[in-house]
Design a protein around this motif. Sequence first.
Motif, short mmCIF file in Angstrom:
data_model
loop_
_atom_site.label_atom_id
_atom_site.label_comp_id
_atom_site.label_asym_id
_atom_site.label_seq_id
_atom_site.Cartn_x
_atom_site.Cartn_y
_atom_site.Cartn_z
N ALA A 29 0.85 -1.20 0.00
CA ALA A 29 0.00 0.00 0.00
C ALA A 29 0.88 1.24 0.00
N GLY A 30 0.45 2.23 -0.77
CA GLY A 30 1.19 3.48 -0.84
C GLY A 30 2.27 3.51 -1.90
N HIS A 31 2.56 2.36 -2.50
CA HIS A 31 3.58 2.29 -3.55
C HIS A 31 2.91 2.11 -4.91
N THR A 32 3.63 2.46 -5.94
CA THR A 32 3.13 2.31 -7.31
C THR A 32 4.08 1.38 -8.05
N THR A 33 3.51 0.37 -8.70
CA THR A 33 4.34 -0.56 -9.47
C THR A 33 4.08 -0.47 -10.96
N ALA A 61 -7.42 -14.31 -10.14
CA ALA A 61 -7.64 -13.11 -9.33
C ALA A 61 -6.62 -12.06 -9.75
N VAL A 62 -7.08 -10.82 -9.86
CA VAL A 62 -6.23 -9.73 -10.35
C VAL A 62 -5.89 -8.78 -9.20
N PHE A 63 -4.64 -8.35 -9.15
CA PHE A 63 -4.16 -7.42 -8.13
C PHE A 63 -3.48 -6.25 -8.83
N GLY A 64 -3.67 -5.05 -8.29
CA GLY A 64 -3.07 -3.86 -8.85
C GLY A 64 -3.98 -3.11 -9.80
N GLU A 65 -5.20 -3.63 -10.00
CA GLU A 65 -6.11 -3.02 -10.96
C GLU A 65 -6.65 -1.67 -10.49
N SER A 75 -3.71 0.55 -2.86
CA SER A 75 -4.52 0.90 -1.69
C SER A 75 -4.49 -0.17 -0.61
N ALA A 76 -3.85 -1.29 -0.87
CA ALA A 76 -3.79 -2.37 0.11
C ALA A 76 -2.47 -3.13 -0.04
N ASP A 77 -2.11 -3.82 1.03
CA ASP A 77 -0.95 -4.72 0.99
C ASP A 77 -1.43 -6.08 0.51
N VAL A 78 -0.63 -6.72 -0.32
CA VAL A 78 -0.88 -8.10 -0.74
C VAL A 78 0.37 -8.88 -0.37
#
Length: 160
Positions: A29-33, A61-65, A75-78
């Motif tokens: 969370a808080g970072h941009t990849t 399942a998709v993350f970072g969308e 917006s969240a930690d994975v």
Amino acid sequence: MLIDTAVFRKSIAALSLKIYQAGEMVLAAGHTTGQLLILRKGLVEVAKEGVEIARVTDPGAVFGEISALLDQPHSADVRALTSSQFHVADAAALLQDPAVLLYVAAILARRLDGANQTLVELMIQVDYPRKMIEKTAKKMKALLGASGVHLPYAGYNLFN
């Protein structure tokens, strides 16, 4: 469903795979990849402000969308809870693919529907005790009112 998952799988088949070991942070969370990660296999935890909001094992399942669509940091930690494999893509490039956009839109729609259902359940659970407190306060008011004692107003509707 309007989504052809075979078309989506074909869209991501050529993407590189990245493996995260148990305990490793996948997205912070808080970072941009600038990446979209699609779970191939494994178990991950999604947490927001230190509170676990989901455990995900579903391939596809998709993350970072959300970060990619809203052009903002994650917006969240994975975090990987077991060894987990992800297809990794440049978000901006992959979101140009109509099949990917439709797939992501369907995932977001399912999440929104689930969040709405959970919100309604929570509102019902919160409202029920409040009604019980109001009912009890009304009884107390009736009992105490005859003796001239006044029950202070504590935010409960005692006059209905």
